[in-house]
Design a protein around this motif. Structure first.
Motif, PDB file in Angstrom:
ATOM      1  N   ASP A  95       0.808  -1.224   0.000  1.00  0.00           N
ATOM      2  CA  ASP A  95       0.000   0.000   0.000  1.00  0.00           C
ATOM      3  C   ASP A  95       0.838   1.270   0.000  1.00  0.00           C
ATOM      4  N   THR A  96       2.125   1.166   0.364  1.00  0.00           N
ATOM      5  CA  THR A  96       2.955   2.370   0.503  1.00  0.00           C
ATOM      6  C   THR A  96       4.080   2.467  -0.523  1.00  0.00           C
ATOM      7  N   VAL A  97       4.036   1.674  -1.588  1.00  0.00           N
ATOM      8  CA  VAL A  97       5.138   1.704  -2.557  1.00  0.00           C
ATOM      9  C   VAL A  97       5.284   3.057  -3.255  1.00  0.00           C
ATOM     10  N   MET A 101      10.243   7.643   1.401  1.00  0.00           N
ATOM     11  CA  MET A 101      10.892   6.653   2.243  1.00  0.00           C
ATOM     12  C   MET A 101      10.445   6.710   3.702  1.00  0.00           C
ATOM     13  N   THR A 102      10.128   7.880   4.173  1.00  0.00           N
ATOM     14  CA  THR A 102       9.734   8.002   5.572  1.00  0.00           C
ATOM     15  C   THR A 102       8.382   7.387   5.865  1.00  0.00           C
ATOM     16  N   GLN A 103       7.586   7.127   4.823  1.00  0.00           N
ATOM     17  CA  GLN A 103       6.243   6.590   5.003  1.00  0.00           C
ATOM     18  C   GLN A 103       6.092   5.145   4.537  1.00  0.00           C
ATOM     19  N   PHE A 125      10.549  -1.622  -0.569  1.00  0.00           N
ATOM     20  CA  PHE A 125       9.948  -1.719  -1.900  1.00  0.00           C
ATOM     21  C   PHE A 125       9.371  -0.364  -2.297  1.00  0.00           C
ATOM     22  N   SER A 126       9.639   0.039  -3.549  1.00  0.00           N
ATOM     23  CA  SER A 126       9.128   1.323  -4.035  1.00  0.00           C
ATOM     24  C   SER A 126       8.763   1.220  -5.512  1.00  0.00           C
TER      25      SER A 126
END
Length: 234
Positions: A95-97, A101-103, A125-126
């Motif tokens: 859900d946060t890809v 980075m802080t989130q 993972f991004s």
């Protein structure tokens, strides 16, 4: 405040500093302050099969044990500023890809009982628009990197880091823009925590198992081209 709680706070601060030193954006992790219940502050000991949301297969379990020279591990406790747990979850990570980075929800694994506050490994993972090309690497980079036929690009850098890029079209929720075509999975190790017996192949084996689970969570298994076992390096 009890000594254990101070240690956990120091661990979170150390984790932040390590990420910043590696050229990443500052990661702000908050650990819960003292509470009246000591059990809330105790770090549960995990086996290799339990870390990173139980995503490691048998090969990755053996690889993590070699990386750490240990049978027991822990993950970062406490909560992020967003109120979500620091502990890794496939769903939260998926859900946060698209977040910064802080989130993003990352998996930080420590050796049980270690007092340095340094993670053994952490995995992130991004969503990304591009991926590196093995053909474009310089001769100097090629000597330090080992390329694997996984996804659209995968490499290890000595026995310190690993990366896998795979096809997975995702949309940033709430924003009108073109879908992002790739997901990047990154694994970083802390040199003073990694066993001398660890190899780059161990790192890519761990990352590969978690990446396959992430591709499944994102619904991208068919397009991701992630083999069930780590192939021989190119």
């Amino acid at each position: 405040m009890r000594q254990e709680s101070k240690f956990l706070q120091n661990r979170a601060r150390t984790f932040t500093a390590l990420r910043s030193a590696m050229g990443a954006a500052v990661l702000i992790l908050s650990v819960s302050a003292c509470s009246g219940n000591d059990s809330d502050k105790k770090e549960p000991t995990l086996t290799a099969s339990q870390v990173c949301d139980s995503t490691l297969d048998s090969s990755a379990i053996a690889a993590l044990r070699r990386i750490g020279g240990s049978e027991e591990f822990t993950e970062l406790p406490g909560m992020m500023d967003s109120g979500e747990p620091n502990k890794f979850s496939l769903k939260r990570a998926a859900d946060t890809v698209h977040e910064d980075m802080t989130q993003r929800n990352q998996c930080a694994v420590y050796k049980a009982g270690d007092a340095t506050g340094h993670p053994l490994i952490y995995v992130d993972f991004s969503a990304v628009k591009h991926h590196p090309s093995a053909d474009g690497a310089s001769q100097e980079e090629e000597s330090e990197n080992v390329i694997y036929p996984i996804g659209v690009y995968a490499k290890t850098h000595e026995n310190i880091s690993a990366a896998i890029y795979f096809k997975c079209s995702t949309q940033d929720a709430g924003k009108v823009k073109e879908p992002t075509p790739f997901i990047q999975g990154s694994l970083y190790g802390t040199p003073d925590q990694i066993s001398p017996k660890a190899t780059g192949r161990d790192l890519i084996t761990v990352l590969s198992a978690i990446t396959r689970a992430m591709a499944k969570q994102l619904g991208c298994t068919s397009e991701a081209a992630l083999p069930s076992q780590v192939p021989v390096a190119d």
